[in-house]
Design a protein around this motif. Structure first.
Motif, short mmCIF file in Angstrom:
data_model
loop_
_atom_site.label_atom_id
_atom_site.label_comp_id
_atom_site.label_asym_id
_atom_site.label_seq_id
_atom_site.Cartn_x
_atom_site.Cartn_y
_atom_site.Cartn_z
N ASP A 185 42.14 57.21 42.85
CA ASP A 185 41.75 56.19 41.88
C ASP A 185 41.80 56.70 40.44
N GLN A 186 41.52 57.98 40.26
CA GLN A 186 41.44 58.48 38.89
C GLN A 186 42.57 59.40 38.49
N GLY A 187 43.44 59.68 39.41
CA GLY A 187 44.54 60.59 39.07
C GLY A 187 44.05 62.02 39.19
N TYR A 188 44.97 62.95 39.13
CA TYR A 188 44.58 64.33 39.38
C TYR A 188 45.08 65.26 38.31
N SER A 189 45.75 64.68 37.31
CA SER A 189 46.42 65.57 36.36
C SER A 189 45.52 65.94 35.18
N SER A 190 44.40 65.24 35.02
CA SER A 190 43.57 65.45 33.84
C SER A 190 42.77 66.74 33.93
N GLU A 191 41.49 66.65 33.56
CA GLU A 191 40.72 67.91 33.49
C GLU A 191 40.30 68.42 34.86
N HIS A 192 40.43 67.57 35.87
CA HIS A 192 39.86 67.95 37.16
C HIS A 192 40.82 68.81 37.98
N LYS A 193 40.59 70.08 37.99
CA LYS A 193 41.38 71.01 38.82
C LYS A 193 40.62 71.24 40.10
N TYR A 194 41.34 71.37 41.18
CA TYR A 194 40.65 71.55 42.45
C TYR A 194 40.72 73.01 42.87
N TYR A 195 39.71 73.73 42.51
CA TYR A 195 39.63 75.12 42.92
C TYR A 195 38.95 75.16 44.28
N TYR A 196 39.57 75.81 45.21
CA TYR A 196 38.96 75.86 46.53
C TYR A 196 37.75 76.76 46.47
N CYS A 197 37.98 77.99 46.12
CA CYS A 197 36.91 78.98 46.00
C CYS A 197 37.48 80.17 45.26
N GLY A 198 36.59 80.84 44.58
CA GLY A 198 37.07 82.01 43.85
C GLY A 198 37.85 81.54 42.63
N ASP A 199 38.25 82.48 41.77
CA ASP A 199 38.92 82.04 40.55
C ASP A 199 40.32 82.62 40.40
N LYS A 200 40.80 83.31 41.43
CA LYS A 200 42.11 83.95 41.29
C LYS A 200 43.25 83.02 41.67
N VAL A 202 44.78 79.12 42.23
CA VAL A 202 44.62 77.72 41.85
C VAL A 202 45.16 76.85 42.97
N ALA A 203 44.31 75.94 43.43
CA ALA A 203 44.73 74.98 44.45
C ALA A 203 44.64 73.61 43.83
N GLU A 204 45.79 72.97 43.64
CA GLU A 204 45.73 71.66 42.97
C GLU A 204 46.78 70.72 43.56
N PRO A 205 46.46 69.43 43.53
CA PRO A 205 47.44 68.48 44.02
C PRO A 205 48.61 68.36 43.05
N GLU A 206 49.83 68.40 43.55
CA GLU A 206 50.98 68.23 42.65
C GLU A 206 51.58 66.85 42.80
N TYR A 207 51.18 66.14 43.85
CA TYR A 207 51.67 64.77 44.04
C TYR A 207 50.65 64.02 44.90
N VAL A 208 50.31 62.80 44.50
CA VAL A 208 49.37 62.01 45.29
C VAL A 208 49.80 60.55 45.30
N ASP A 209 49.85 59.96 46.48
CA ASP A 209 49.91 58.50 46.58
C ASP A 209 48.97 58.11 47.71
N GLU A 210 48.94 56.83 48.10
CA GLU A 210 47.98 56.39 49.12
C GLU A 210 48.21 57.08 50.47
N GLY A 211 49.44 57.60 50.68
CA GLY A 211 49.73 58.17 51.99
C GLY A 211 49.95 59.67 52.02
N LEU A 212 49.92 60.30 50.84
CA LEU A 212 50.19 61.74 50.80
C LEU A 212 49.47 62.41 49.62
#
Ligand code: SAM
Length: 274
Positions: A185-200, A202-212
């Motif tokens: 709903d809000q997109g993923y490219s803005s300030e919200h990075k998805y760090y799984y754990c730790g800081d070394k 980076v885990a982030e979505p590079e493409y998102v639609d309703e099915g992927l």
């Protein structure tokens, strides 16, 4: 089954690179996970999830939920490299560790050995769980966003039915997932990075639609791996759990009972049979 056994038996261990073909965002397949967890990615996974950082951020959440309900016999259905299996065994639970990926299971076995623990392991796909596994469990955990590897609804229903059947009459299923509602709903490219754990890493979505939701994992040595996941909305997941027969479903946001819908990175569903 002996660990050496599954190393030898499974040809996916020799794959050297992830293969998504010419059109990676068209790969939306519940069976593709085994090919995604190639040996080099599995070796890197612990760098990604950084056990110490993860233990700190999760705290005693899962231990407390299971202990409060008197659960002892636990099935870690997506054990990955063994983080939760080891944590729970150290906390006194009786754990069986399952994963559909031989590479992951072998790594979990080795990691546990480093902690002086011999894991009880079984390679099984959730959709056929009770074919390979016998006995009933007090609780099943399926963590680390794993369930969203399933792309077809009938696979999700089938996996939940298998989990339900492997639980005792008052058993509990704990499944977590990323907050895909916010991502879609809000997109993923803005300030919200998805760090799984730790800081070394980076885990982030590079493409998102309703099915992927296609995630990119970037490591300090420049290596990159991808995972194609199915973005499940929170209320859809709750409905599926309910339709699988679970009577009570409580959904936590980043381990908290109260939260703003958009805030959490993860939702954790605790679903009880009775
Ligand atoms: N739970 C671990 C963690 O949090 O670190 C691993 C998470 S990893 C994102 C997802 C795991 O689910 C992988 O180890 C993968 O092999 C397993 N998996 C995916 N689909 C599966 C299926 N249909 N049956 C069994 N295991 C599956």
């Amino acid at each position: 089954m002996d660990t050496v056994d599954f190393r030898e038996r499974n040809s996916e261990l020799v794959a050297e690179e992830q293969r998504y073909g010419d059109d990676p965002i068209a790969v939306r397949d519940s069976d593709h996970y085994r090919a995604e967890y190639i040996q080099t990615f599995v070796e890197k996974w612990d760098e990604l999830i950084d056990w110490e950082a993860r233990a700190e951020s999760e705290g005693r959440f899962f231990i407390d939920v299971l202990k409060a309900r008197g659960k002892i016999r636990i099935l870690d259905a997506a054990c990955g490299t063994g983080f939760h299996s080891v944590q729970l065994i150290r906390a006194g639970f009786d754990v069986t560790s399952v994963d559909g990926s031989a590479a992951m299971l072998a790594k979990a076995f080795d990691n546990a050995k480093d902690h002086h623990i011999i894991l009880r392991t079984c390679q099984a796909d959730w959709r056929f769980l009770n074919k390979d596994l016998h006995g009933k469990y007090d609780a099943i955990i399926c963590l680390g966003n794993s369930f969203t590897h399933l792309f077809e609804e009938q696979d999700r229903r089938r996996a939940l039915a298998e989990f339900y059947a492997a639980l005792k009459h008052d058993g509990v299923l704990i499944i977590d997932q990323r907050n895909y509602d916010a991502m879609i709903d809000q997109g993923y490219s803005s300030e919200h990075k998805y760090y799984y754990c730790g800081d070394k890493v980076v885990a982030e979505p590079e493409y998102v639609d309703e099915g992927l939701a296609r995630f990119r994992y970037s490591f300090p040595d420049g290596s990159e791996y991808k995972l194609n996941m199915c973005p499940l909305r929170k209320n859809y997941m709750r409905r599926l759990l309910n339709e699988a027969g679970f009577q009570h479903i409580r959904t936590y946001g980043d381990f908290q009972e109260t939260y703003q819908e958009d805030d959490p990175d993860f939702f954790i569903h605790v679903a009880s049979k009775s």
